[in-house]
Design an enzyme around this catalytic site. Structure first.
Site, PDB file in Angstrom:
ATOM      1  N   ASN A   9     -58.257 -25.117 -52.646  1.00  0.00           N
ATOM      2  CA  ASN A   9     -58.478 -23.731 -52.239  1.00  0.00           C
ATOM      3  C   ASN A   9     -57.172 -23.255 -51.602  1.00  0.00           C
ATOM      4  OD1 ASN A   9     -59.211 -21.314 -51.082  1.00  0.00           O
ATOM      5  ND2 ASN A   9     -60.576 -22.208 -49.536  1.00  0.00           N
ATOM      6  N   TRP A  10     -56.414 -22.495 -52.382  1.00  0.00           N
ATOM      7  CA  TRP A  10     -55.104 -22.056 -51.876  1.00  0.00           C
ATOM      8  C   TRP A  10     -55.241 -21.029 -50.756  1.00  0.00           C
ATOM      9  CZ3 TRP A  10     -51.120 -21.069 -56.413  1.00  0.00           C
ATOM     10  CH2 TRP A  10     -50.859 -22.290 -57.065  1.00  0.00           C
ATOM     11  N   LYS A  11     -56.408 -20.426 -50.610  1.00  0.00           N
ATOM     12  CA  LYS A  11     -56.595 -19.322 -49.661  1.00  0.00           C
ATOM     13  C   LYS A  11     -55.542 -18.246 -49.967  1.00  0.00           C
ATOM     14  CE  LYS A  11     -58.688 -22.546 -46.512  1.00  0.00           C
ATOM     15  NZ  LYS A  11     -59.213 -22.774 -45.184  1.00  0.00           N
ATOM     16  N   HIS A  95     -67.475 -18.913 -48.980  1.00  0.00           N
ATOM     17  CA  HIS A  95     -66.593 -19.668 -48.080  1.00  0.00           C
ATOM     18  C   HIS A  95     -66.780 -19.140 -46.652  1.00  0.00           C
ATOM     19  CE1 HIS A  95     -63.026 -21.194 -46.093  1.00  0.00           C
ATOM     20  NE2 HIS A  95     -62.985 -22.108 -47.047  1.00  0.00           N
ATOM     21  N   GLU A  97     -64.777 -18.399 -44.438  1.00  0.00           N
ATOM     22  CA  GLU A  97     -63.873 -17.298 -44.076  1.00  0.00           C
ATOM     23  C   GLU A  97     -64.374 -15.968 -44.647  1.00  0.00           C
ATOM     24  OE1 GLU A  97     -60.269 -19.267 -45.378  1.00  0.00           O
ATOM     25  OE2 GLU A  97     -60.557 -20.727 -43.776  1.00  0.00           O
ATOM     26  N   GLU A 166     -68.840 -27.609 -45.907  1.00  0.00           N
ATOM     27  CA  GLU A 166     -67.623 -27.472 -45.104  1.00  0.00           C
ATOM     28  C   GLU A 166     -67.999 -27.095 -43.670  1.00  0.00           C
ATOM     29  OE1 GLU A 166     -63.966 -26.449 -47.724  1.00  0.00           O
ATOM     30  OE2 GLU A 166     -65.000 -24.593 -47.247  1.00  0.00           O
ATOM     31  N   GLY A 172     -59.227 -26.330 -41.434  1.00  0.00           N
ATOM     32  CA  GLY A 172     -57.902 -25.935 -40.959  1.00  0.00           C
ATOM     33  C   GLY A 172     -57.610 -26.358 -39.532  1.00  0.00           C
ATOM     34  N   SER A 208     -60.220 -30.206 -43.562  1.00  0.00           N
ATOM     35  CA  SER A 208     -59.128 -31.109 -43.189  1.00  0.00           C
ATOM     36  C   SER A 208     -59.109 -32.414 -43.989  1.00  0.00           C
ATOM     37  CB  SER A 208     -59.147 -31.382 -41.677  1.00  0.00           C
ATOM     38  OG  SER A 208     -58.987 -30.167 -40.957  1.00  0.00           O
ATOM     39  N   GLY A 230     -55.407 -26.643 -46.941  1.00  0.00           N
ATOM     40  CA  GLY A 230     -53.988 -26.856 -46.643  1.00  0.00           C
ATOM     41  C   GLY A 230     -53.320 -27.919 -47.511  1.00  0.00           C
TER      42      GLY A 230
HETATM   43  P1  PGA Z   1     -58.659 -27.200 -45.007  1.00  0.00           P
HETATM   44  O1  PGA Z   1     -59.544 -26.036 -45.672  1.00  0.00           O
HETATM   45  O2  PGA Z   1     -58.605 -28.330 -46.009  1.00  0.00           O
HETATM   46  O3  PGA Z   1     -57.320 -26.566 -44.786  1.00  0.00           O
HETATM   47  O4  PGA Z   1     -59.342 -27.604 -43.747  1.00  0.00           O
HETATM   48  C1  PGA Z   1     -60.671 -26.346 -46.440  1.00  0.00           C
HETATM   49  C2  PGA Z   1     -61.310 -25.067 -46.936  1.00  0.00           C
HETATM   50  O5  PGA Z   1     -61.362 -24.081 -46.198  1.00  0.00           O
HETATM   51  O6  PGA Z   1     -61.795 -25.009 -48.093  1.00  0.00           O
END
Ligand code: PGA
Length: 244
Positions: A9-11, A95, A97, A166, A172, A208, A230
């Protein structure tokens, strides 16, 4: 056998030059070992570049959101039909976010997953509790509510999704759920899937995930791979996770 799937997931990260290097390093480095799949969910403007760079490879690509609507006066939205035109195999829905910053509710997430499935795209339906909810002992209640909402909308189509667990407190933050903490929730989700007649649905863990912890997480019986933020921006790290 469910096999393992690792999706990046590049966000809201990337740029044409950096993407090009990352796509080519992944394409060269990914040997697609048996029972392992890799996917990348990139920002919308990079879907054409992903298609160009990854067509004919073992790596699937997709988006990070999709509209619940097919077409019309929905400024800023992107339909599942449009994603199909760019060769998307996957799309993230719900997600944390999106839930947190864009007010997406359980019902929206179910509707988006249904729109993706109707277009032939696999929705990765994200669910997870906040730290406050975990501390209040509500983890399974929250995840169960999020799961039930999707299951109610999808019916028999539930069998065609991928679930991503998640925990919000692990995204993150560098703080990963321990393998046994994650497995407890994955085992619960597996029970719900079995009861709904969708036992073969993959349940990915996200939060993470790194090369250093992927193997012990993926060794858990109900963890079928990872959703990686990340660490998916670093080819070496991401290749190691996907092969873990
Ligand atoms: P992260 O993000 O690996 O940077 O913790 C995971 C995600 O939000 O899908």
């Amino acid at each position: 056998m469910r096999g393992k799937l690792t999706v990046g997931n590049w966000k809201m990260n990337g740029g044409l030059t950096a993407n090009s290097a990352l796509f080519s390093a992944l394409r060269t480095g990914w040997k697609a070992p048996k029972g392992r799949e890799m996917g990348l969910c990139v920002p919308f403007p990079y879907l054409a570049q992903a298609r160009e760079a990854l067509s004919g490879s073992a790596i699937g690509w997709g988006a990070q959101d999709v509209s619940a609507h097919a077409a019309g006066a929905y400024t800023g939205e992107v339909s599942a039909g449009m994603l199909v035109e760019f060769g998307c195999r996957y799309v993230l829905v719900g997600h944390s976010e999106r839930r947190q910053f864009h007010g997406e509710a359980d019902a929206d997430v179910g509707a988006k997953a249904a729109a993706a499935l109707a277009a032939g795209i696999v929705p990765l339906v994200c669910m997870g509790e906040t730290l406050a909810e975990r501390d209040a002992g509500q983890t399974l209640a929250v995840v169960g509510r999020q799961f039930d909402a999707a299951a109610a909308v999808l019916g028999v189509q539930l069998a065609r999704i991928v679930v991503a667990y998640e925990p919000v407190w692990a995204i993150g933050t560098g703080r990963t759920a321990s393998p046994s903490e994650a497995q407890a929730v994955h085992g619960f989700l597996r029970q719900q899937l079995v009861a709904a007649g969708a036992a073969e649905v993959k349940v990915l863990y996200g939060g993470s995930v790194k090369a250093a912890n992927a193997a012990e997480l993926f060794a858990m019986p109900d963890i079928d791979g990872g959703l990686v933020g990340g660490a998916s921006l670093d080819a070496k790290e991401f290749l190691a996770i996907a092969a873990a």
